[in-house]
Design a protein around this motif. Structure first.
Motif, PDB file in Angstrom:
ATOM      1  N   GLN A   6      28.481  43.777  47.689  1.00 51.40           N
ATOM      2  CA  GLN A   6      27.165  43.751  48.313  1.00 51.40           C
ATOM      3  C   GLN A   6      26.352  42.535  47.857  1.00 51.40           C
ATOM      4  N   ALA A   7      27.006  41.664  47.093  1.00 49.62           N
ATOM      5  CA  ALA A   7      26.406  40.410  46.624  1.00 49.62           C
ATOM      6  C   ALA A   7      25.145  40.629  45.800  1.00 49.62           C
ATOM      7  N   ARG A   8      25.053  41.793  45.154  1.00 51.86           N
ATOM      8  CA  ARG A   8      23.934  42.023  44.230  1.00 51.86           C
ATOM      9  C   ARG A   8      24.169  41.251  42.944  1.00 51.86           C
ATOM     10  N   VAL A   9      25.456  41.059  42.620  1.00 47.64           N
ATOM     11  CA  VAL A   9      25.862  40.331  41.424  1.00 47.64           C
ATOM     12  C   VAL A   9      26.938  39.334  41.850  1.00 47.64           C
ATOM     13  N   THR A  10      26.913  38.145  41.288  1.00 45.43           N
ATOM     14  CA  THR A  10      27.946  37.158  41.587  1.00 45.43           C
ATOM     15  C   THR A  10      29.213  37.508  40.834  1.00 45.43           C
ATOM     16  N   ALA A  11      30.294  37.694  41.570  1.00 47.02           N
ATOM     17  CA  ALA A  11      31.581  37.959  40.929  1.00 47.02           C
ATOM     18  C   ALA A  11      31.980  36.728  40.117  1.00 47.02           C
ATOM     19  N   PRO A  12      32.361  36.920  38.834  1.00 47.23           N
ATOM     20  CA  PRO A  12      32.736  35.770  38.017  1.00 47.23           C
ATOM     21  C   PRO A  12      34.046  35.141  38.502  1.00 47.23           C
ATOM     22  N   ASP A  13      34.282  33.918  38.058  1.00 44.91           N
ATOM     23  CA  ASP A  13      35.478  33.177  38.483  1.00 44.91           C
ATOM     24  C   ASP A  13      36.763  33.958  38.230  1.00 44.91           C
ATOM     25  N   PHE A  14      36.866  34.632  37.065  1.00 48.49           N
ATOM     26  CA  PHE A  14      38.102  35.355  36.766  1.00 48.49           C
ATOM     27  C   PHE A  14      38.324  36.484  37.765  1.00 48.49           C
ATOM     28  N   ALA A  15      37.245  37.116  38.236  1.00 48.68           N
ATOM     29  CA  ALA A  15      37.365  38.212  39.195  1.00 48.68           C
ATOM     30  C   ALA A  15      37.832  37.681  40.549  1.00 48.68           C
ATOM     31  N   VAL A  16      37.313  36.542  40.945  1.00 54.23           N
ATOM     32  CA  VAL A  16      37.735  35.932  42.205  1.00 54.23           C
ATOM     33  C   VAL A  16      39.221  35.575  42.131  1.00 54.23           C
ATOM     34  N   ALA A  17      39.645  35.016  41.006  1.00 56.25           N
ATOM     35  CA  ALA A  17      41.063  34.687  40.830  1.00 56.25           C
ATOM     36  C   ALA A  17      41.916  35.956  40.875  1.00 56.25           C
ATOM     37  N   TYR A  18      41.464  37.015  40.220  1.00 55.13           N
ATOM     38  CA  TYR A  18      42.187  38.291  40.205  1.00 55.13           C
ATOM     39  C   TYR A  18      42.323  38.835  41.622  1.00 55.13           C
ATOM     40  N   VAL A  19      41.255  38.791  42.398  1.00 57.92           N
ATOM     41  CA  VAL A  19      41.291  39.294  43.774  1.00 57.92           C
ATOM     42  C   VAL A  19      42.238  38.455  44.627  1.00 57.92           C
ATOM     43  N   ARG A  20      42.271  37.159  44.397  1.00 61.02           N
ATOM     44  CA  ARG A  20      43.213  36.307  45.150  1.00 61.02           C
ATOM     45  C   ARG A  20      44.663  36.671  44.831  1.00 61.02           C
ATOM     46  N   VAL A  21      44.941  36.994  43.585  1.00 64.92           N
ATOM     47  CA  VAL A  21      46.293  37.424  43.209  1.00 64.92           C
ATOM     48  C   VAL A  21      46.594  38.780  43.855  1.00 64.92           C
ATOM     49  N   ILE A  22      45.630  39.680  43.828  1.00 60.97           N
ATOM     50  CA  ILE A  22      45.797  40.984  44.470  1.00 60.97           C
ATOM     51  C   ILE A  22      46.117  40.805  45.959  1.00 60.97           C
ATOM     52  N   ALA A  23      45.411  39.899  46.611  1.00 62.74           N
ATOM     53  CA  ALA A  23      45.635  39.673  48.047  1.00 62.74           C
ATOM     54  C   ALA A  23      47.068  39.241  48.326  1.00 62.74           C
ATOM     55  N   GLN A  24      47.638  38.457  47.428  1.00 60.85           N
ATOM     56  CA  GLN A  24      49.003  37.949  47.630  1.00 60.85           C
ATOM     57  C   GLN A  24      50.069  38.942  47.189  1.00 60.85           C
ATOM     58  N   TYR A  25      49.805  39.660  46.099  1.00 62.39           N
ATOM     59  CA  TYR A  25      50.814  40.529  45.498  1.00 62.39           C
ATOM     60  C   TYR A  25      50.241  41.892  45.125  1.00 62.39           C
ATOM     61  N   PRO A  26      49.737  42.653  46.082  1.00 59.06           N
ATOM     62  CA  PRO A  26      49.047  43.904  45.726  1.00 59.06           C
ATOM     63  C   PRO A  26      49.918  44.921  45.005  1.00 59.06           C
ATOM     64  N   GLU A  27      51.139  45.081  45.425  1.00 55.01           N
ATOM     65  CA  GLU A  27      52.010  46.063  44.792  1.00 55.01           C
ATOM     66  C   GLU A  27      52.380  45.655  43.363  1.00 55.01           C
ATOM     67  N   MET A  28      52.644  44.362  43.170  1.00 51.95           N
ATOM     68  CA  MET A  28      53.001  43.858  41.854  1.00 51.95           C
ATOM     69  C   MET A  28      51.840  44.028  40.869  1.00 51.95           C
ATOM     70  N   VAL A  29      50.638  43.724  41.326  1.00 47.84           N
ATOM     71  CA  VAL A  29      49.454  43.855  40.472  1.00 47.84           C
ATOM     72  C   VAL A  29      49.207  45.336  40.149  1.00 47.84           C
ATOM     73  N   ALA A  30      49.296  46.192  41.157  1.00 45.35           N
ATOM     74  CA  ALA A  30      49.079  47.625  40.928  1.00 45.35           C
ATOM     75  C   ALA A  30      50.074  48.159  39.914  1.00 45.35           C
ATOM     76  N   LYS A  31      51.306  47.726  40.017  1.00 48.08           N
ATOM     77  CA  LYS A  31      52.341  48.167  39.078  1.00 48.08           C
ATOM     78  C   LYS A  31      52.060  47.633  37.668  1.00 48.08           C
ATOM     79  N   ALA A  32      51.612  46.372  37.594  1.00 51.91           N
ATOM     80  CA  ALA A  32      51.359  45.754  36.290  1.00 51.91           C
ATOM     81  C   ALA A  32      50.196  46.412  35.558  1.00 51.91           C
ATOM     82  N   VAL A  33      49.165  46.832  36.291  1.00 54.92           N
ATOM     83  CA  VAL A  33      47.994  47.419  35.635  1.00 54.92           C
ATOM     84  C   VAL A  33      48.058  48.932  35.570  1.00 54.92           C
ATOM     85  N   GLY A  34      49.042  49.511  36.262  1.00 48.94           N
ATOM     86  CA  GLY A  34      49.137  50.974  36.348  1.00 48.94           C
ATOM     87  C   GLY A  34      49.711  51.657  35.160  1.00 48.94           C
TER      88      GLY A  34
END
Length: 92
Positions: free
Chosen positions: A64-92
């Motif tokens: 909702q853009a109430r807070v600016t997502a930090p650079d690390f969060a943007v990078a994390y989301v970009r990785v999630i977009a490319q490899y959602p299953e791999m990320v879910a497995k890694a953090v699960g």
């Protein structure tokens, strides 16, 4: 922020329009990336937050853009977009 650089000037013919600062535009673009990634995966905010270990309130603030997502969060989301299953497995 009276002297903040303006990225998009207000429409002078629209009394309700307003100037958009560079910082606000960046925050909005980050919010859009996060929201589009989540919706592209077909997940609710609660599902995305749970699957990828992000506090749901934080995710909501970023989207909702109430807070600016930090650079690390943007990078994390970009990785999630490319490899959602791999990320879910890694953090699960």
């Amino acid at each position: 922020m009276k002297n903040a650089p303006i990225a998009v000037a207000a429409d002078p013919t629209d009394a309700a329009d307003f100037d958009v600062t560079v910082e606000a535009l960046d925050r909005a673009q980050r919010a859009r990336l996060i929201r589009r990634t989540r919706t592209g995966l077909g997940l609710s905010q609660a599902e995305f937050a749970s699957r990828f270990c992000v506090p749901v309130g934080t995710l909501r603030d970023w989207e909702q853009a109430r807070v600016t997502a930090p650079d690390f969060a943007v990078a994390y989301v970009r990785v999630i977009a490319q490899y959602p299953e791999m990320v879910a497995k890694a953090v699960g």
